[in-house]
Motif scaffolding. Structure first.
Motif, PDB file in Angstrom:
ATOM      1  N   THR A  81       0.833  -1.198   0.000  1.00  0.00           N
ATOM      2  CA  THR A  81       0.000   0.000   0.000  1.00  0.00           C
ATOM      3  C   THR A  81       0.868   1.248   0.000  1.00  0.00           C
ATOM      4  O   THR A  81       0.650   2.173  -0.793  1.00  0.00           O
ATOM      5  CB  THR A  81      -0.946   0.003   1.220  1.00  0.00           C
ATOM      6  OG1 THR A  81      -1.788  -1.145   1.141  1.00  0.00           O
ATOM      7  CG2 THR A  81      -1.793   1.260   1.259  1.00  0.00           C
ATOM      8  N   ILE A  82       1.852   1.275   0.878  1.00  0.00           N
ATOM      9  CA  ILE A  82       2.768   2.418   0.939  1.00  0.00           C
ATOM     10  C   ILE A  82       3.486   2.577  -0.397  1.00  0.00           C
ATOM     11  O   ILE A  82       3.545   3.676  -0.964  1.00  0.00           O
ATOM     12  CB  ILE A  82       3.785   2.237   2.087  1.00  0.00           C
ATOM     13  CG1 ILE A  82       3.079   2.320   3.437  1.00  0.00           C
ATOM     14  CG2 ILE A  82       4.900   3.280   1.992  1.00  0.00           C
ATOM     15  CD1 ILE A  82       3.926   1.840   4.605  1.00  0.00           C
ATOM     16  N   GLN A  91       9.487   5.277  -5.484  1.00  0.00           N
ATOM     17  CA  GLN A  91       9.451   3.814  -5.462  1.00  0.00           C
ATOM     18  C   GLN A  91      10.850   3.247  -5.672  1.00  0.00           C
ATOM     19  O   GLN A  91      11.237   2.277  -5.018  1.00  0.00           O
ATOM     20  CB  GLN A  91       8.492   3.278  -6.534  1.00  0.00           C
ATOM     21  CG  GLN A  91       7.036   3.506  -6.223  1.00  0.00           C
ATOM     22  CD  GLN A  91       6.113   2.985  -7.304  1.00  0.00           C
ATOM     23  OE1 GLN A  91       6.546   2.557  -8.372  1.00  0.00           O
ATOM     24  NE2 GLN A  91       4.818   3.031  -7.039  1.00  0.00           N
ATOM     25  N   ASP A  92      11.605   3.874  -6.576  1.00  0.00           N
ATOM     26  CA  ASP A  92      12.986   3.425  -6.806  1.00  0.00           C
ATOM     27  C   ASP A  92      13.821   3.562  -5.538  1.00  0.00           C
ATOM     28  O   ASP A  92      14.598   2.671  -5.189  1.00  0.00           O
ATOM     29  CB  ASP A  92      13.632   4.222  -7.947  1.00  0.00           C
ATOM     30  CG  ASP A  92      13.014   3.913  -9.299  1.00  0.00           C
ATOM     31  OD1 ASP A  92      12.394   2.837  -9.445  1.00  0.00           O
ATOM     32  OD2 ASP A  92      13.156   4.750 -10.218  1.00  0.00           O
ATOM     33  N   LYS A  93      13.678   4.672  -4.832  1.00  0.00           N
ATOM     34  CA  LYS A  93      14.401   4.876  -3.572  1.00  0.00           C
ATOM     35  C   LYS A  93      13.987   3.829  -2.537  1.00  0.00           C
ATOM     36  O   LYS A  93      14.820   3.268  -1.831  1.00  0.00           O
ATOM     37  CB  LYS A  93      14.135   6.277  -3.012  1.00  0.00           C
ATOM     38  CG  LYS A  93      14.746   7.399  -3.818  1.00  0.00           C
ATOM     39  CD  LYS A  93      14.363   8.740  -3.196  1.00  0.00           C
ATOM     40  CE  LYS A  93      14.811   9.893  -4.054  1.00  0.00           C
ATOM     41  NZ  LYS A  93      14.344  11.184  -3.514  1.00  0.00           N
ATOM     42  N   PHE A  94      12.690   3.582  -2.460  1.00  0.00           N
ATOM     43  CA  PHE A  94      12.136   2.593  -1.522  1.00  0.00           C
ATOM     44  C   PHE A  94      12.771   1.225  -1.780  1.00  0.00           C
ATOM     45  O   PHE A  94      13.184   0.526  -0.842  1.00  0.00           O
ATOM     46  CB  PHE A  94      10.614   2.549  -1.725  1.00  0.00           C
ATOM     47  CG  PHE A  94       9.846   1.759  -0.712  1.00  0.00           C
ATOM     48  CD1 PHE A  94       9.257   2.382   0.374  1.00  0.00           C
ATOM     49  CD2 PHE A  94       9.669   0.388  -0.862  1.00  0.00           C
ATOM     50  CE1 PHE A  94       8.514   1.657   1.298  1.00  0.00           C
ATOM     51  CE2 PHE A  94       8.937  -0.344   0.053  1.00  0.00           C
ATOM     52  CZ  PHE A  94       8.353   0.297   1.142  1.00  0.00           C
ATOM     53  N   LEU A  95      12.868   0.848  -3.054  1.00  0.00           N
ATOM     54  CA  LEU A  95      13.458  -0.439  -3.412  1.00  0.00           C
ATOM     55  C   LEU A  95      14.943  -0.488  -3.058  1.00  0.00           C
ATOM     56  O   LEU A  95      15.437  -1.521  -2.585  1.00  0.00           O
ATOM     57  CB  LEU A  95      13.260  -0.725  -4.899  1.00  0.00           C
ATOM     58  CG  LEU A  95      11.823  -1.044  -5.317  1.00  0.00           C
ATOM     59  CD1 LEU A  95      11.717  -1.131  -6.833  1.00  0.00           C
ATOM     60  CD2 LEU A  95      11.351  -2.329  -4.672  1.00  0.00           C
ATOM     61  N   ARG A  96      15.669   0.615  -3.288  1.00  0.00           N
ATOM     62  CA  ARG A  96      17.092   0.637  -2.947  1.00  0.00           C
ATOM     63  C   ARG A  96      17.288   0.464  -1.437  1.00  0.00           C
ATOM     64  O   ARG A  96      18.164  -0.283  -1.002  1.00  0.00           O
ATOM     65  CB  ARG A  96      17.752   1.930  -3.435  1.00  0.00           C
ATOM     66  CG  ARG A  96      18.026   1.921  -4.933  1.00  0.00           C
ATOM     67  CD  ARG A  96      18.973   3.023  -5.350  1.00  0.00           C
ATOM     68  NE  ARG A  96      18.486   4.364  -5.088  1.00  0.00           N
ATOM     69  CZ  ARG A  96      17.675   5.058  -5.874  1.00  0.00           C
ATOM     70  NH1 ARG A  96      17.245   4.533  -7.005  1.00  0.00           N
ATOM     71  NH2 ARG A  96      17.297   6.271  -5.558  1.00  0.00           N
ATOM     72  N   VAL A  97      16.469   1.141  -0.638  1.00  0.00           N
ATOM     73  CA  VAL A  97      16.566   1.008   0.821  1.00  0.00           C
ATOM     74  C   VAL A  97      16.237  -0.430   1.229  1.00  0.00           C
ATOM     75  O   VAL A  97      16.940  -1.036   2.032  1.00  0.00           O
ATOM     76  CB  VAL A  97      15.634   2.013   1.535  1.00  0.00           C
ATOM     77  CG1 VAL A  97      15.523   1.703   3.015  1.00  0.00           C
ATOM     78  CG2 VAL A  97      16.117   3.438   1.322  1.00  0.00           C
TER      79      VAL A  97
END
Length: 122
Positions: A81-82, A91-97
């Motif tokens: 959801t987030i 979203q790209d940053k989220f995936l990298r983290v």
């Protein structure tokens, strides 16, 4: 056993657990009792739309009617959801983290930094 046959068995099981007849499920799903019977007997193959109609009528997850599918946990659903609410660049940053957190910690060469090593989140 074919996938549609197994889905047929899952549909029948869910209908029986809900205490519904084929006619009652048909009414809820917007189809005839005969059509429900054809799905449950394996005569008719399921389409995505059919799975969605039945899951809504049975108040269950679509995955409950798909053999081998896994239902997401509340935590997994919250993450999705987030993620889905973020713009593409975020979203790209989220995936990298997420990937960085899931990496195993570097090997300790005798010295301790006093920091707690990251571990893969499950």
């Amino acid at each position: 056993m074919t996938v549609h046959k197994t889905s047929s068995e899952l549909l029948r099981k869910k209908r029986e657990e809900a205490g519904l007849t084929q006619s009652e499920l048909g009414e809820r799903a917007g189809m005839t009792q005969q059509r429900v019977h054809r799905f449950e007997s394996g005569e008719t193959r399921f389409r995505v739309e059919d799975i969605l109609q039945f899951s809504e009528a049975l108040k269950c997850e679509p995955n409950d009617l798909i053999p081998g599918a896994r239902t997401l946990s509340d935590r997994e659903r919250a993450l999705l959801t987030i993620f889905s609410q973020l713009p593409p660049e975020e979203q790209d940053k989220f995936l990298r983290v997420g990937n960085a957190l899931a990496e195993p910690p570097p090997e300790d060469n005798g010295g301790s930094t006093g920091q707690t090593p990251h571990r893969k989140v499950s």
